[in-house]
Each structure stands twice: as structure tokens, then as C-alpha cells.
Design an enzyme around this catalytic site. Sequence first.
Site, short mmCIF file in Angstrom:
data_model
loop_
_atom_site.label_atom_id
_atom_site.label_comp_id
_atom_site.label_asym_id
_atom_site.label_seq_id
_atom_site.Cartn_x
_atom_site.Cartn_y
_atom_site.Cartn_z
N TYR A 127 0.74 -1.12 -0.03
CA TYR A 127 -0.05 -0.08 -0.03
C TYR A 127 0.83 1.29 0.04
O TYR A 127 0.39 2.31 -0.40
CB TYR A 127 -0.94 0.00 1.32
CG TYR A 127 -2.19 -1.21 1.14
CD1 TYR A 127 -3.10 -0.97 0.10
CD2 TYR A 127 -1.80 -2.75 1.53
CE1 TYR A 127 -4.01 -2.01 -0.10
CE2 TYR A 127 -2.67 -3.52 1.44
CZ TYR A 127 -3.59 -3.15 0.58
OH TYR A 127 -4.51 -4.33 0.47
N PHE A 413 -11.52 -3.60 10.14
CA PHE A 413 -12.77 -3.76 9.12
C PHE A 413 -12.46 -4.29 7.75
O PHE A 413 -13.09 -4.06 6.75
CB PHE A 413 -13.32 -2.26 9.00
CG PHE A 413 -12.28 -1.21 8.48
CD1 PHE A 413 -11.66 -0.89 7.08
CD2 PHE A 413 -11.61 -0.29 9.37
CE1 PHE A 413 -10.76 -0.05 7.05
CE2 PHE A 413 -10.57 0.64 9.32
CZ PHE A 413 -10.41 0.69 7.75
#
Length: 413
Positions: A127, A413
Site C-alpha cells: 500500500y 474492518f
Amino acid sequence: MATGHTAELRVLRPEDWDKWYGNLIRAFSGVPEPDEERELWDSLTEHDRSLGAWDGDECVGTAGAFSFRVTVPGGASVPAAGVTGVSVAATHRRRGILTSMMRRQLDDVRSWGEPLAVLTASEPEIYGRFGYGAASFQLGAEIDTGRVRLAVPPGTDDVRLRYAAPADVLEACEAVYAHVVPRRPGMLARRPGWERLGLLDPESAREGASPLQCVVASRDGGTTGFARFRVRLGWGPAGHDGTVILKDLYALDPATEAALWRFLFGIDLTTTLVVNGRPVDEAWQYQVSDIRRCRLRLRDQGHVRLVDVGAALQARTYQAPVDVVFEVEDAFCPWNAGRWRLSGDAKGASCARTSDAADLALSARELAEAYLGGVSLAALGAAGRVRELRQGALAEASVGFASTVAPWLPHGF
């Protein structure tokens, strides 16, 4: 990139969710999730904010984005995309599928007017290529409660604790969570439905421990905190050797927080308290009698991406006056590239494009890491990742960007 056709990228349709989620599960080992967990994620998935990569009828890539608001220094709640469920099938690697999904997703987030994107990274290196940086960290510990004692602040004895079934006090616990959110950068203001995350308790995840237990704290007639935990009993040559495993703990005041920790330290027949994912500046570390016997562990947690540099920097406040021009490099989101003048203090900030000479040069990733106030711009400068073009600018910006409270992402999440 390998030769061969690329996959078709499209917004997730509700009828395709099973295939989409199945590809995601396969990418993360292929072990099916318990039904209650699968049903929760099915209900929380925002289909119009999720992408699938398709090779014919086969889903070969996934990426989603939840609707969150993130607390930033100063207490403001800023719209943010909670990036989740990113995967590419092993059969379709090196075809540019991940890059195309990240490209489309960041374009979408920008069009939604959300200046931030946040995620938890299975592999941070991946990322970083797309401008995400580790902006908050979490603390883990394995505390020898048989030997470590806790010194508590005045007022702790005034806190009343009671056991309660987790589902019975869910509304009160979520109200406590909501009151805590504005106090700490990096925390998530959640949409309805997310409170059920705290009740997930599949037997397969207990590893021999009890079902989820809950203790609720109150003072002056109101709920002021709670802790959710499991207990795993054990016996050794010297007798009982049980373990308390903390899942959640939130408190509105120091006395309540201390009362909950003291309770966890003193549960009968246990000698170890296992803690994961806690704020790095939590007070209990300074109340224990022997920090070495707490076996602390630190790791990254919340990774941030500034989707709109100007809007993001303007949304937070700065603990000391700052007036600095950034030369920002951002190849993946070129609309952020160029010079930005940030002027701000504890009351507010402005950030706009400028032709003035730059004071600091850095990439969007460094800005993201420093954004929540938990990573020092000066430290990034010492690492060679921020270049000082005006003497004194790095120290000025570092003090301004710092937060008196460590940022924290409370759950994945």
C-alpha cells in the site's frame, strides 16, 4: 506486467456478493468464516462503494470502501473511505489488477468528496506504492498479573462494576464508544450496524476460552465504561494458571479506566492478561509496578492516504502555529502534486496552492504518516524522507503536527 488479457472492473452488484466474498476468503487462506461473521459483513458491505475484477464469470479481484468519519487532531470528524477486502486471485497476479482497482477506488473516493482513505494493511509495502503510510500504531501486552500490581488514581473506588450479557448492554456500550471517538485522532465514527462487531463471538475464535463476557462501569448513575473479555482457565504444577483475553475496553474518565483494568488484573484463577490493539499511550502502562513483566509489543495499525491534500490539511488543527509551504510529490494522485501553503494553529487552518518557494519537500505518503500527529515529521526528515529547504521549517512543522494524544484505530474492518 505479465502478458494476457486483463479483467473487467465493475461496481459490485448485490447478486454477485457471494462470488466476490468467496474470492476474498480464498485470498486470505480459504478457511470459511463462521456464519455469524459472514452474515455481519454481508449486511455491512456497501455495494455501490465496492469493486470487483471479473474474468468472465469468475471474480478474480475485490476492493471495498466503507463510509466512515475519522477523528483528526483538534477533534473534527472528517469523511473517510475505510478501504477493505482488497484481494487478487493468485491465478491473476502481475496483470495490473490491483493497480487498476486502487486507481479506480481513489478516483471514486475523490469524487465522493472524502479527503482521506484509511486501511489496515496485511502487507504495508504493497500500500505504500499507492501513497498509504502508517499513521497510527497499536500496543499489545502479555501481563503477568500474578506479579504485577496496579496503582490507581483517586476516585477509582467510586466506580461501580457489574457483569452484564454483552447483547443486553450493547446500546449503552456503543454510547460510551461514541463519546470517546472525538477525543483521540484516528478513531472511527461508525454508522448504525457496526456496533454488532463487538458482539462477534464464534466458538472457533475462542481457542478454549469462555464465551464473551462484559463488565459495565458506572458513576453517579450513568454508564462510564465497559470491558469485553474472555477467560481461559489453566492449571499448572503450582495451581491455577488462567488467562484473561481482553477484546474491548472504553472509558469516559481516568477513574473508570483504572477500575476496569484493576478488575481485569484481579479475576480469580488467572495469572495472565493478554492485550492486543490498544493505544500506545494508555495510562495503565504508567500504573503498573513492573513494566518489564508486561511484555509490550508495538506494531502498525492505521494506514492513511491523503486523497485531497488541501482539504485534509485544512480539516485538522495544529498544536503550535505553523506556516509552511510543502512541495508534494504524488505520482499516483497527481492532483495533489505541487506546492501547498499550510497556515494553521490550535483554532483552525487554511491550505491552498501557492507559487511561493517551498520550505519542505516530501511525498504524499510522508504527509499521510504525519497527518494524525503520531509520527514526527522531524523523524521522517532524519530518515531522509523529508527534505528541509528552509532552515527551521522542519522543526516548526513537526511541533505543529504533533498530537498530545496518540492516534489509534480501535478495530479493523
